[in-house]
Enzyme design. Structure first.
Site, PDB file in Angstrom:
ATOM      1  N   PRO A 244       0.832  -1.274  -0.115  1.00  0.00           N
ATOM      2  CG  PRO A 244       0.070  -1.032   2.085  1.00  0.00           C
ATOM      3  CD  PRO A 244       0.697  -1.770   1.341  1.00  0.00           C
ATOM      4  CG  ASP A 418       4.666  -0.822   3.037  1.00  0.00           C
ATOM      5  OD1 ASP A 418       3.554  -0.830   3.421  1.00  0.00           O
ATOM      6  OD2 ASP A 418       5.307  -1.809   3.376  1.00  0.00           O
ATOM      7  CG  HIS A 419      -0.201   4.462   4.499  1.00  0.00           C
ATOM      8  ND1 HIS A 419      -0.041   4.840   5.964  1.00  0.00           N
ATOM      9  CD2 HIS A 419      -1.157   5.185   4.134  1.00  0.00           C
ATOM     10  CE1 HIS A 419      -0.994   5.811   6.255  1.00  0.00           C
ATOM     11  NE2 HIS A 419      -1.542   6.225   5.195  1.00  0.00           N
ATOM     12  NE  ARG A 420       2.567  -3.630   3.922  1.00  0.00           N
ATOM     13  CZ  ARG A 420       3.261  -4.566   3.152  1.00  0.00           C
ATOM     14  NH1 ARG A 420       2.736  -5.997   3.354  1.00  0.00           N
ATOM     15  NH2 ARG A 420       4.401  -4.365   2.495  1.00  0.00           N
ATOM     16  CB  ILE A 422       6.104   5.256   7.000  1.00  0.00           C
ATOM     17  CG1 ILE A 422       7.222   4.382   7.118  1.00  0.00           C
ATOM     18  CG2 ILE A 422       6.275   6.484   6.589  1.00  0.00           C
ATOM     19  CD1 ILE A 422       8.283   4.244   5.752  1.00  0.00           C
TER      20      ILE A 422
END
Length: 446
Positions: A244, A418-420, A422
């Site tokens: 993501p 990576d939104h998981r 950060i």
């Protein structure tokens, strides 16, 4: 008579590689640095040369063998100074390696110095050498030059019918097979076995990929993708779908830094080392990664692995496709040393001579289009990393200094993360801090 074993040297992070070409046979007299075999990993191929001269007494590998660091390639009867230096070494047992079919495609090879260990000739009969007149456990029967020719064309040799003695495959056989596939008269096993939904997105619940006969609309030319593009393309597709990813765009004022870079190159003109802005970016990124360590991490299941090393990869455009050499321990190196290493690695990448160890271990990657142009773009994260920085060509722009507009050299930054791992606030802070460092490089010392 002194015998020495030539062994596979350090091949990087790969446990095993496949022998795809034998370049010598029993009885050959070889010189130091002469290539003995070609091995291939999933990222690159390399030649294993001998570090001593001698006569080949015994081959310990066959086409298709899996070898690793320390595996014995062959036994030499050493000549010259090497033979005189061998005294009473201990014999080393040999373990046969499993044999698999050699991959069909390889890129230009990179030479790796071989490791030589002395041995004592035993009283037992030597292992039989590879017989070039017979196929080895089902492997296609062809000369090294024909194998190389087939790899360059991407032809699976095991599917080519040889018309030579005992089914030997010639260059003409390879060309005929290629023409048949290109004309549609024949298919490779990979093409035949490909499921109708393979690679078309059906597994994701998407509508089928459009299939068209482009020749109906005009002249076309079909070219198979190179091996590196195939590998990198599969990785990029996986990363783009599974991560993501979000991209933050910002600008950094590098007016003073560029002036310093130009003056540094003038002062070091005789050294032959050219300092690029990418070298400063690498050092600046190391400082930002230390301040925001989540950008220097990786996901491992439900855990986050924070790395206490700073190995920076940089994307290099080569004739064979995109490659990512890695500057190891960039935190311990100065700008001049980084610039020199970058130049050497980029040259090896263009020549197809990068070894596996030189392309692995990165904790963060920079993709620079500064020498080409553009404004912003969205780089794809190089898993298992969690962030990548993209930079484009710097331009002079009017910037308000509180009283008036003044011309400043601005560098576009595109940070994908990576939104998981950060969140947006951390990404904005990272970009802002990176811009501050590039605006005043003395901050690297803080």
């Amino acid at each position: 008579m002194a015998l020495v074993e030539v062994k596979v040297p350090d091949i990087g992070d790969f446990d095993e590689v496949t022998v795809i070409e034998l370049m010598v046979k029993v009885g050959d007299t070889i010189k130091a640095e002469q290539s003995l075999i070609t091995v291939e990993s999933d990222k690159a191929s390399m030649e294993i040369p001998s570090s001593t001269s001698g006569v080949v007494k015994e081959l310990r590998v066959n086409l298709g063998d899996k070898v690793k660091q320390g595996s014995v390639v062959l036994v030499l009867e050493a000549i010259g100074a090497v033979a005189a230096a061998v005294t009473t070494p201990a014999a080393v047992p040999v373990v046969a390696a499993p044999i698999v079919a050699a991959p069909p495609v390889a890129e230009p090879a990179a030479a790796v110095p071989a490791v030589v260990a002395p041995v004592v000739a035993s009283g037992s009969a030597p292992a039989p050498a590879h017989n070039p007149g017979e196929s080895t456990l089902g492997l296609p029967h062809a000369s090294p030059s024909v194998r190389k020719f087939a790899r360059e064309l991407g032809v699976p040799l095991e599917e080519v019918k040889g018309n030579g003695p005992k089914g030997r495959i010639s260059q003409d056989d390879v060309q005929a097979f290629t023409k048949a596939v290109m004309s549609g008269a024949a298919q490779t096993k990979a093409q035949s076995a490909k499921a109708p939904s393979g690679g078309d997105g059906a597994a994701l619940g998407l509508i089928p990929w459009p299939k068209l006969d482009f020749a109906k609309f005009g002249p076309i030319e079909r070219k198979e993708m190179g091996r590196i593009k195939k590998i990198s393309g599969a990785n990029l597709l996986r990363n783009a779908i599974m991560i993501p990813a979000v991209t933050n765009h910002d600008d950094a004022d590098i007016t003073e830094l560029e002036a310093f870079r130009v003056s540094t190159n003038k002062e070091n003109e005789k050294s032959g080392v050219k300092v690029t802005m990418l070298a400063f970016l690498i050092k600046a990124c190391v400082a930002a990664l230390k301040k925001y360590p989540e950008f220097n991490s990786s996901l491992d299941g439900d855990a986050i692995v924070y790395k206490n090393y700073w190995h920076i990869g940089f994307a290099a455009d080569t004739p064979n496709g995109l490659m990512v050499p890695v500057i190891k321990d960039a935190d311990k190196k100065g700008i001049l040393q980084i610039s020199q290493e970058m130049g050497e690695l980029a040259k090896k990448a263009r020549e197809g001579k990068l070894g596996p160890a030189e392309m692995t271990g990165a904790s963060f990657t920079i993709s620079s289009l500064g020498g080409i142009g553009g404004k912003y773009f969205t780089p794809i994260i190089n898993a298992p990393e969690v962030a990548i920085l993209g930079v484009c060509k710097s331009t002079h722009e009017p910037v308000w200094d509180g009283k008036q507009f003044v011309p400043r050299l601005m560098l576009p930054l595109s940070l994908t993360w990576d939104h998981r791992v950060i969140d947006g606030a951390a990404a904005a802070r990272f970009n802002a801090y990176l811009g501050q460092i590039l605006g005043d490089f003395r901050r690297v010392l803080l």
